[in-house]
Structure formats: C-alpha cells, structure tokens
Design a protein around this motif. Sequence first.
Motif, PDB file in Angstrom:
ATOM      1  N   ILE A  18       0.826  -1.203   0.000  1.00 26.23           N
ATOM      2  CA  ILE A  18       0.000   0.000   0.000  1.00 26.23           C
ATOM      3  C   ILE A  18       0.867   1.263   0.000  1.00 26.23           C
ATOM      4  O   ILE A  18       0.595   2.217  -0.740  1.00 26.23           O
ATOM      5  CB  ILE A  18      -0.971  -0.005   1.207  1.00 26.23           C
ATOM      6  N   LEU A  19       1.949   1.262   0.772  1.00 22.39           N
ATOM      7  CA  LEU A  19       2.823   2.440   0.736  1.00 22.39           C
ATOM      8  C   LEU A  19       3.484   2.564  -0.641  1.00 22.39           C
ATOM      9  O   LEU A  19       3.583   3.658  -1.201  1.00 22.39           O
ATOM     10  CB  LEU A  19       3.875   2.366   1.846  1.00 22.39           C
ATOM     11  N   LEU A  44       9.303   1.251  -6.056  1.00 23.51           N
ATOM     12  CA  LEU A  44       9.704  -0.003  -6.706  1.00 23.51           C
ATOM     13  C   LEU A  44      10.281  -0.982  -5.682  1.00 23.51           C
ATOM     14  O   LEU A  44       9.961  -2.173  -5.691  1.00 23.51           O
ATOM     15  CB  LEU A  44      10.739   0.310  -7.782  1.00 23.51           C
ATOM     16  N   ASP A  45      11.121  -0.472  -4.785  1.00 25.83           N
ATOM     17  CA  ASP A  45      11.672  -1.334  -3.718  1.00 25.83           C
ATOM     18  C   ASP A  45      10.546  -1.942  -2.896  1.00 25.83           C
ATOM     19  O   ASP A  45      10.544  -3.147  -2.605  1.00 25.83           O
ATOM     20  CB  ASP A  45      12.556  -0.519  -2.757  1.00 25.83           C
ATOM     21  N   LEU A  46       9.594  -1.097  -2.502  1.00 24.47           N
ATOM     22  CA  LEU A  46       8.526  -1.564  -1.613  1.00 24.47           C
ATOM     23  C   LEU A  46       7.643  -2.600  -2.303  1.00 24.47           C
ATOM     24  O   LEU A  46       7.268  -3.615  -1.711  1.00 24.47           O
ATOM     25  CB  LEU A  46       7.687  -0.380  -1.131  1.00 24.47           C
ATOM     26  N   ILE A  47       7.326  -2.349  -3.572  1.00 25.10           N
ATOM     27  CA  ILE A  47       6.470  -3.297  -4.278  1.00 25.10           C
ATOM     28  C   ILE A  47       7.238  -4.591  -4.545  1.00 25.10           C
ATOM     29  O   ILE A  47       6.675  -5.687  -4.482  1.00 25.10           O
ATOM     30  CB  ILE A  47       5.886  -2.643  -5.545  1.00 25.10           C
ATOM     31  N   GLY A  48       8.544  -4.466  -4.742  1.00 25.97           N
ATOM     32  CA  GLY A  48       9.379  -5.664  -4.877  1.00 25.97           C
ATOM     33  C   GLY A  48       9.379  -6.493  -3.602  1.00 25.97           C
ATOM     34  O   GLY A  48       9.285  -7.720  -3.636  1.00 25.97           O
ATOM     35  N   GLN A  49       9.470  -5.807  -2.465  1.00 28.13           N
ATOM     36  CA  GLN A  49       9.428  -6.523  -1.185  1.00 28.13           C
ATOM     37  C   GLN A  49       8.070  -7.199  -1.013  1.00 28.13           C
ATOM     38  O   GLN A  49       7.980  -8.353  -0.587  1.00 28.13           O
ATOM     39  CB  GLN A  49       9.655  -5.549  -0.020  1.00 28.13           C
ATOM     40  N   ALA A  50       7.018  -6.466  -1.346  1.00 27.97           N
ATOM     41  CA  ALA A  50       5.667  -7.027  -1.235  1.00 27.97           C
ATOM     42  C   ALA A  50       5.558  -8.275  -2.091  1.00 27.97           C
ATOM     43  O   ALA A  50       4.977  -9.281  -1.690  1.00 27.97           O
ATOM     44  CB  ALA A  50       4.625  -5.992  -1.660  1.00 27.97           C
ATOM     45  N   ARG A  51       6.164  -8.212  -3.260  1.00 27.48           N
ATOM     46  CA  ARG A  51       6.084  -9.342  -4.175  1.00 27.48           C
ATOM     47  C   ARG A  51       6.731 -10.591  -3.574  1.00 27.48           C
ATOM     48  O   ARG A  51       6.143 -11.676  -3.605  1.00 27.48           O
ATOM     49  CB  ARG A  51       6.762  -8.957  -5.496  1.00 27.48           C
TER      50      ARG A  51
ATOM     51  N   SER B  50      14.975  -6.136  -4.640  1.00 25.50           N
ATOM     52  CA  SER B  50      13.667  -6.799  -4.561  1.00 25.50           C
ATOM     53  C   SER B  50      12.799  -6.475  -5.766  1.00 25.50           C
ATOM     54  O   SER B  50      12.142  -7.332  -6.314  1.00 25.50           O
ATOM     55  CB  SER B  50      12.926  -6.368  -3.294  1.00 25.50           C
ATOM     56  N   GLY B  51      12.795  -5.210  -6.151  1.00 23.26           N
ATOM     57  CA  GLY B  51      11.885  -4.810  -7.220  1.00 23.26           C
ATOM     58  C   GLY B  51      12.575  -4.683  -8.559  1.00 23.26           C
ATOM     59  O   GLY B  51      12.080  -3.998  -9.438  1.00 23.26           O
ATOM     60  N   CYS B  52      13.728  -5.326  -8.700  1.00 20.57           N
ATOM     61  CA  CYS B  52      14.485  -5.149  -9.951  1.00 20.57           C
ATOM     62  C   CYS B  52      13.677  -5.684 -11.126  1.00 20.57           C
ATOM     63  O   CYS B  52      13.398  -6.876 -11.216  1.00 20.57           O
ATOM     64  CB  CYS B  52      15.824  -5.868  -9.888  1.00 20.57           C
TER      65      CYS B  52
END
Lengths: 250, 162
Positions: A18-19, A44-51, B50-52
């Motif tokens: 969400i963030l 992008l980092d946050l959505i990557g972590q969520a993923r 992570s989001g790469c």
Amino acid sequence: MNQTLLNYILQIADNSLILGSRISEWCGHGPVLEQDIALTNIALDLIGQARSLFQYAAEVEGQGRTEDDLAYLRIAREYRNVLLVEQPNGHFGTTIARQFLFDAYHYPFYKALMNSKDETLAAIAEKSLKEVTYHLRFSSEWMIRLGDGTDESHEKVQNALYDLWPYTSELFVPSETDNSALEMGIGVDLSEVKNFWNEKVDEILKIATLEKPQDGWMQSGGKQGKHSEHLGFILAEMQYLQRTYPGQEW
Amino acid sequence: MVISKEDIYKILETIPDPEIPVISILDLGIVRDINIENDQVEVIITPTYSGCPAMDMIEVNIKAGLQDAGYDQVKVTTVISPAWTTDWLSESGRQKLKEYGIAPPVKGAHDKNLLFSAERVVECPLCESKDTHMVSQFGSTPCKSLYKCNSCLEPFDYFKCH
Ligand SMILES: [Zn+2]
C-alpha cells in the motif's frame, strides 16, 4: 497450514504494497526530476518486497492462490496494513513526513526480523533492510531540509507531522497476529522497534528544528482490517484491471 | 553428452545485464551456482534488488542463451539468501563499468549500514578526479546513484554499494 505465519506475512506485505502504491502516485509528478526518480525508486523497492512476501504467502497458504490473487483480489477488510501507509500523499512535505515516520519503523523492524526462526522471512528481511536503509536516509535528510528550510517549508512539514501523528502509535500496538508470531519465534518484538523509532524521531526532529507532537487520541484498526476511507480508493485503482478482466497476466 | 559447468559458465558470460549491457550477468555476480543432472541444467540466481524489473528478463535470456547453445532442459531458480551484495561484482565487471562511464561501488564501503556516515569518495569515471558530489542517492535504475564531478563538471552514475 500455519495460519499465524500466513497472517504475519500478509500484514508485512500489505504495508509495503500500500505504501509502494501510494508513493508510485508521485511518478511523473515529483517536484524536481531527481526527487521524482527517488520516490519512484522507493516505490519499486517496496512493491518488490511485497512481491517476495506475497509469493511466500501463496506458498504457505498452499490453496492455489498466486501472488497476484493476494495483491489484487482481496477485499478492503482483508488488508492488514497500518492506517499510516494509506494516508494520502498531500504535498511533498506530507509524503516525506509519512515516509520518515514509516521508515523509522521499517528499518528496525526488518533488522529484528532477520533473527526470525522462519528462514524465508529472515532472508526477505535481510534483502529488504539494505533497501530500507536508503529510504530512511532519504526521508531523514528531507525532513531536515524541509524542517530547517524556509519558514514555509518548516510550517508545512510541521503541520504534516501534526496531521500524521495520530497514526503512529498503531505501528507499535501488537495485533493478535503480532503476539502469536512473537511467541512462535518468527515475529518481532515491537517494543524494541519502538525504542529505535523514538530515538530516531527525536534525533531527526531536533536537527530539523521541528516539534515532536504530543500523543493524543490515536487512530488504530488497520491491522484488524478496519481501514480509513482512503484504502478503498487505492484498491479501486489497483484492482480495476483484475476485476474487469479476470485472469489477466503481464 | 556430458555437460560441464565450465561450458555453461562460458555461455552465461555472454549474457548481458539488460540494464547495463556492458557487463555480463556473471560480472554482476548474480549467478550463484549451476547444478547439472543428466541433461537438466539448473542455474541458480539471486536478485540484485527486490523490485528489480530486469530479473524476469534475465531469466528469459538465460534460458534462451542456453537453448541456442543446444541445452534444452534449462531451469532457472531464484534464491534470495544470502542477499546479493555489490562485493560480488567481478573485477572485470568493475573495470567495464568504469570504462562505460559508471563509477563502480567503493570497495568495503559498508556505509550502507550506517545512516549519516561520512560521504564516501567516489572517483569520476571520466577524469578520475576525486572531487565529486552526490546529486541524488537514487538514479536511473535501482542500483545507481547520481553524481556530479566538480572538476570536469560532468554528471555520472555511481553503482551504489549494497
Ligand atoms: Zn570528472
């Protein structure tokens, strides 16, 4: 299936999703190019972590739901993110204040999660911590620049702090899931996270010449699925495609 | 046919990083291991960030590269632990980055764990001046920061420590 583990993963994942979604609204609208890019990178980092977390949650659940099902096809009451991360972007100072208040929590949270007995969670935490270190540095520097900046920037970021303050205590009030996860040795002790947060907030606000708001009435409910009116709008935009054209893939 | 790890590594050496095509995925240090079982080749990689967004493409490129070389049964497995670090960039990778105009990460600079540590000295990849400053810690891709050289005044990318 380990229900506590699943709920715990989703609670962490939802904060990042969400963030990340909120910050991505800045893409193409940043005050200057560098900050536009910075915010988009953080999103992008946050959505990557969520993923990573949703992939793991799907595996733990083992019911055939995918990462996309978990991100896109739950209803608002099923999201477990804290209220702070769903608050609107406001102006740049609001976004920075929200980011700082969350980063100062996120950093010690992941640091502690690296000691989780659950190896996958520990690994995701180790990876994410590297990214969140940059986030906290970015938001801290901007708090200082805005707070100790012009009269106008000072006033705006100070007011943003007052507005967001009631959403901060929820970060540290353990939900049932937090408590069970801690008992099982997979979760984080939020009281330790709070110590770091308090010190960090004091340190940065002092340099930024900002006043730390008084604790008053505090909002809560996000971790129980009771959200502010804002989450529905975020989900409407995020889920539109999957709801309209079920089963679409990238 | 007996498949050797060396042969597989030679092919992976030719697969470029999608975002910084001057370095290979081997230079980048994301290939952690190769397992060979009969005709099956498993390549184990670790994501940089992570989001790469390049990770999916890297997987596709590995499969395509190996298939072109005659290896039909290829599996790419992603592991996240231990977490990738810029210390895994190869020496030749660092050299190629510099020649391409991207300052390689400062070695052993564990500033990444220290908030507000003293700024590291990043050398300008164009004129080698040490008199540079950071414009933004976030650059055109998740792995880079934006710098500017005070000597030759050129902006440049810095492959940040991670
Ligand atoms: Zn220069």
